[in-house]
Structure formats: C-alpha cells, structure tokens
Design an enzyme around this catalytic site. Structure first.
Site, PDB file in Angstrom:
ATOM      1  N   ALA A  74     -32.954  19.474   1.923  1.00  0.00           N
ATOM      2  CA  ALA A  74     -32.694  19.776   3.333  1.00  0.00           C
ATOM      3  C   ALA A  74     -33.359  18.735   4.210  1.00  0.00           C
ATOM      4  O   ALA A  74     -34.255  18.012   3.772  1.00  0.00           O
ATOM      5  CB  ALA A  74     -33.248  21.158   3.697  1.00  0.00           C
ATOM      6  N   TYR A 140     -33.206  23.179  13.512  1.00  0.00           N
ATOM      7  CA  TYR A 140     -33.727  23.258  12.144  1.00  0.00           C
ATOM      8  C   TYR A 140     -33.880  24.725  11.721  1.00  0.00           C
ATOM      9  O   TYR A 140     -33.332  25.153  10.699  1.00  0.00           O
ATOM     10  CB  TYR A 140     -35.068  22.519  12.037  1.00  0.00           C
ATOM     11  CG  TYR A 140     -35.818  22.830  10.776  1.00  0.00           C
ATOM     12  CD1 TYR A 140     -35.266  22.544   9.530  1.00  0.00           C
ATOM     13  CD2 TYR A 140     -37.081  23.447  10.816  1.00  0.00           C
ATOM     14  CE1 TYR A 140     -35.940  22.853   8.363  1.00  0.00           C
ATOM     15  CE2 TYR A 140     -37.758  23.750   9.650  1.00  0.00           C
ATOM     16  CZ  TYR A 140     -37.182  23.459   8.425  1.00  0.00           C
ATOM     17  OH  TYR A 140     -37.855  23.781   7.268  1.00  0.00           O
ATOM     18  N   ARG A 220     -52.391  26.725  12.622  1.00  0.00           N
ATOM     19  CA  ARG A 220     -51.335  26.849  11.614  1.00  0.00           C
ATOM     20  C   ARG A 220     -51.921  27.405  10.324  1.00  0.00           C
ATOM     21  O   ARG A 220     -53.114  27.275  10.063  1.00  0.00           O
ATOM     22  CB  ARG A 220     -50.713  25.470  11.310  1.00  0.00           C
ATOM     23  CG  ARG A 220     -49.948  24.857  12.482  1.00  0.00           C
ATOM     24  CD  ARG A 220     -48.675  25.625  12.783  1.00  0.00           C
ATOM     25  NE  ARG A 220     -47.932  25.053  13.893  1.00  0.00           N
ATOM     26  CZ  ARG A 220     -48.126  25.357  15.184  1.00  0.00           C
ATOM     27  NH1 ARG A 220     -49.070  26.219  15.525  1.00  0.00           N
ATOM     28  NH2 ARG A 220     -47.381  24.804  16.117  1.00  0.00           N
ATOM     29  N   ARG A 281     -47.010  18.900  21.975  1.00  0.00           N
ATOM     30  CA  ARG A 281     -45.717  18.474  21.455  1.00  0.00           C
ATOM     31  C   ARG A 281     -44.705  19.572  21.798  1.00  0.00           C
ATOM     32  O   ARG A 281     -44.986  20.758  21.574  1.00  0.00           O
ATOM     33  CB  ARG A 281     -45.825  18.293  19.933  1.00  0.00           C
ATOM     34  CG  ARG A 281     -44.628  17.653  19.288  1.00  0.00           C
ATOM     35  CD  ARG A 281     -44.911  17.317  17.830  1.00  0.00           C
ATOM     36  NE  ARG A 281     -45.139  18.492  16.999  1.00  0.00           N
ATOM     37  CZ  ARG A 281     -45.344  18.454  15.678  1.00  0.00           C
ATOM     38  NH1 ARG A 281     -45.366  17.284  15.047  1.00  0.00           N
ATOM     39  NH2 ARG A 281     -45.554  19.553  14.990  1.00  0.00           N
TER      40      ARG A 281
HETATM   41  N1  UDP Z   1     -50.179  17.872  15.116  1.00  0.00           N
HETATM   42  C1  UDP Z   1     -51.015  17.052  15.878  1.00  0.00           C
HETATM   43  N2  UDP Z   1     -50.892  15.702  15.730  1.00  0.00           N
HETATM   44  C2  UDP Z   1     -49.978  15.126  14.883  1.00  0.00           C
HETATM   45  C3  UDP Z   1     -49.149  15.978  14.117  1.00  0.00           C
HETATM   46  C4  UDP Z   1     -49.286  17.352  14.261  1.00  0.00           C
HETATM   47  O1  UDP Z   1     -51.839  17.522  16.659  1.00  0.00           O
HETATM   48  O2  UDP Z   1     -49.902  13.897  14.815  1.00  0.00           O
HETATM   49  C5  UDP Z   1     -50.313  19.343  15.255  1.00  0.00           C
HETATM   50  C6  UDP Z   1     -49.021  20.016  15.653  1.00  0.00           C
HETATM   51  O3  UDP Z   1     -48.895  20.050  17.059  1.00  0.00           O
HETATM   52  C7  UDP Z   1     -49.202  21.403  15.033  1.00  0.00           C
HETATM   53  C8  UDP Z   1     -50.025  21.132  13.792  1.00  0.00           C
HETATM   54  O4  UDP Z   1     -50.634  19.852  13.985  1.00  0.00           O
HETATM   55  O5  UDP Z   1     -49.951  22.243  15.880  1.00  0.00           O
HETATM   56  C9  UDP Z   1     -49.203  21.065  12.513  1.00  0.00           C
HETATM   57  O6  UDP Z   1     -48.132  20.169  12.732  1.00  0.00           O
HETATM   58  P1  UDP Z   1     -47.192  19.672  11.546  1.00  0.00           P
HETATM   59  O7  UDP Z   1     -46.237  18.669  12.136  1.00  0.00           O
HETATM   60  O8  UDP Z   1     -48.028  19.228  10.397  1.00  0.00           O
HETATM   61  O9  UDP Z   1     -46.428  20.974  11.080  1.00  0.00           O
HETATM   62  P2  UDP Z   1     -45.528  22.020  11.916  1.00  0.00           P
HETATM   63  O10 UDP Z   1     -46.464  23.144  12.293  1.00  0.00           O
HETATM   64  O11 UDP Z   1     -44.920  21.319  13.063  1.00  0.00           O
HETATM   65  O12 UDP Z   1     -44.518  22.464  10.897  1.00  0.00           O
END
Ligand code: UDP
Length: 328
Positions: A74, A140, A220, A281
């Site tokens: 995927a 997604y 998370r 983000r």
């Molecule tokens: N995150 C961050 N900086 C980065 C990438 C991720 O602060 O460069 C934060 C993101 O906002 C989330 C957490 O880390 O709160 C986990 O993000 P990831 O992309 O690993 O997984 P997701 O939760 O989006 O599936």
C-alpha cells in the site's frame, strides 16, 4: 502454511516474513518494488508484480499453493494522499479489490489486512478502542476504511475470513539487526531523530509545541515492528481456528510525546539531538493511543517490546550500522 505476503519487501512485511519462516511457515513475497528492497527478502521467493495487474495476480495464485494472504502492499503517506488521492484509492482500495478477487478465483479464503488508526480520524476519546467512530480526515485513512468495508461484505456474501489490524505507530527494527526501516522519502519521527543524532540527516523539526499535552508536543503510541509481525501470525492462527472476522487495534496502550522520543534517542547518542521547533503539521491530532484490550482478548497478543527505550535501541542499532540506507 504457504502465505502470500504482499508488500513483503517493505518494512513491516519483511519483518513478518522473517517471523513466518521462523515459525515454520513459507512466505511468498509479492511486491512491485516501488518502495521495497531486494535485501529485505530473505525468507522465501519473491514474485514481482503490481496489484493493478489482475493477470499477474491470477498467475501467482495458480503457481503457488497459497493457503492464506497477509496484505501489506500500500501507499501510506498521509500528506501525499492529500495531494494525490487518486493514487491512494487506486493502489490501496482498487488494488486490494483485485487481490481479494484473485483469492476468490483460487479459493483462498483467509486474509490479514494492514489497516490503520488513521481510519478513526480525529479521536473523540483516548485511548481509542475498536468501537470508536471511524471518520478519516485524509484519503489514506479513507482508502483503508473502504477496504475494511469491502472485506466485511466479502465475508458476508462470499465467506471470506479476514482480520483488519489497525496499526498505531510502527517503529523499531529486527532485534537481530538483519532488517530495519528504510523509507525514501523518510517522514517518520524515530528514523528522522536518529538520523539527526547521527549527523546523517538535517536537524529534526518538532511539529508543534503548543498542543494540549504535558510537554506541548504530540503523543503517539509507538509499537515495535516485531510485535506487529507477531500479531499477524496470531491473526492468521485465529482465522485457522475459526475465530470471527474482525478489526483489532495494534498498539501498546501507552503514548509518548515527540520530546520524549528526542530524549530517548539522546540517551543512545550520548548528546542532545539537533532539533528545531516548527509549526504543527497539518492533519496531526494531538494524541493517538490504542486501547489494546481486544488484541489481548482475541489474539492473545501482548507486546514483547513495549518500552520506548527498547524500540529506539533496536532502531538505533539498525540505523547506525546501515547509514547508507539513509540517503535522504
Ligand atoms: N513528527 C515531528 N517531526 C518530524 C516527523 C514527525 O515532530 O519530522 C511528529 C508528528 O507530528 C507526529 C509524530 O512525530 O506527532 C509521529 O509522526 P510520524 O510521521 O512518525 O507518524 P504518524 O503519527 O504521522 O503516523
């Protein structure tokens, strides 16, 4: 069992193939190699192919006596799904439809499907159990929820038996160091923080420091990739035992903030990790944490590696020994 592992050259798929082989099963990897790695396929044959190619799928089922399917293949980037939704509905939803139709043609009636906590959307309560409303906030999550619904109807109407495993944040690496995480582009927090600490990547951006959480950064539920692999084997076993088809959360039940991840990586690095505070983000909820009770009750699953320190340690070992895999 002879198990077709779609996406078996990818991150979670390759760890699952390893565990399948170690448990006496025979994984047959099906992968288009758009994101997978040849070095990650070590425990059985690989069939190159795309889920869009229905002839190829039929051919693979005809040539291997497949007993069951574990379906990882995927696209899984939330941001990309907002800019290219068609790619997500075509590859994730239509691709899965092609796969389960090929299964039907070959009388294969068991599938374990990679679903996601992104099917829940913005949580209305945390921890999130499987009865939490499903209202995805990006294509997604929607593409995966559509598959869950199709599986339900294929079960109802064709007798397909399925488990949809809703992952929280997959992380870590094979404790033996044989395989690990290698995405291009890499968007996940732990490999980015480790890369920043090793100096192979730019300083990590902390996305949001004003969340309503104890330290202001997002929380998370990081779950070890080998524990995810173990849950897939258990799900297959349950289907074999005649358990009801259902969706099951896979998470530890414990959340960690972005700052906690930085502190944990700093411990292994022996120094602070270069980081820059950045805006939130788009689309990131403040906290996503699983209620793993059903996984325990239905799959008999508990995490072997629940501690963030151990998850980060295994990832650290992998990335520090495989710096060339971090080209971006
Ligand atoms: N995150 C961050 N900086 C980065 C990438 C991720 O602060 O460069 C934060 C993101 O906002 C989330 C957490 O880390 O709160 C986990 O993000 P990831 O992309 O690993 O997984 P997701 O939760 O989006 O599936």
């Amino acid at each position: 069992m002879r198990v077709l592992v779609t996406g078996g050259a990818g991150y979670i798929g390759s760890h699952t193939a390893k565990l399948l082989a170690a448990s006496g099963h025979s994984p047959i990897v099906f992968d288009d190699m758009s994101q997978g790695h040849a070095w990650a396929v070590k425990w059985g044959p690989i069939e190159h192919g795309s889920l869009s190619d229905t002839h190829r799928l039929r051919d693979v089922f005809a040539r291997h006596q497949i007993d069951a399917v574990i379906h990882f293949a995927a696209n899984a980037l939330v941001g990309e799904s907002m800019s290219s939704p068609a790619k997500y509905f075509r590859n994730n939803t239509v691709g899965t439809l092609n796969l389960i139709d090929a299964m039907r043609g070959a009388s294969v009636d068991r599938i374990v499907f990679s679903s996601t906590c992104a099917t829940y959307g913005n949580p209305v309560r945390v921890p999130i159990d499987e009865m939490h409303p499903q209202a995805p906030v990006n294509p997604y999550g929607e593409s995966k929820l559509m598959v869950e619904k199709i599986l339900r109807w294929y079960g109802e109407c064709y007798g397909l038996r399925w488990m949809a495993l809703r992952y929280f944040n997959a992380a870590g690496a094979d404790p033996d160091g044989e395989i690990g995480e290698d995405h291009d582009p890499e968007t996940h927090l732990i490999p980015l923080v480790i890369g920043a600490a090793l100096g192979t990547r730019l300083p990590v951006r902390i996305f949001g420091t004003d969340y309503d959480t104890p330290d202001g950064t997002a929380i998370r539920d990081y779950v070890h990739v080998m524990d995810l692999a173990d849950a897939h084997l258990r799900a297959l076993q349950r289907l074999d035992d005649g358990s009801a088809s259902q969706a099951v959360n896979l998470g530890t039940g414990r959340g960690h903030s972005v700052r906690e991840v930085l502190t944990t990586v700093a411990h292994f690095a022996g120094k602070d990790v270069p980081a820059v505070e950045s805006p939130r983000r788009a689309g990131d909820p403040p906290a996503l944490v699983a209620d793993p009770a059903r996984a325990r009750d239905v799959l008999g699953w508990t995490c072997r590696y629940p501690a963030l320190e151990v998850i980060v340690q295994h990832a650290w070992n992998w990335h520090s020994k495989n710096p060339t895999s971090q080209s971006t």
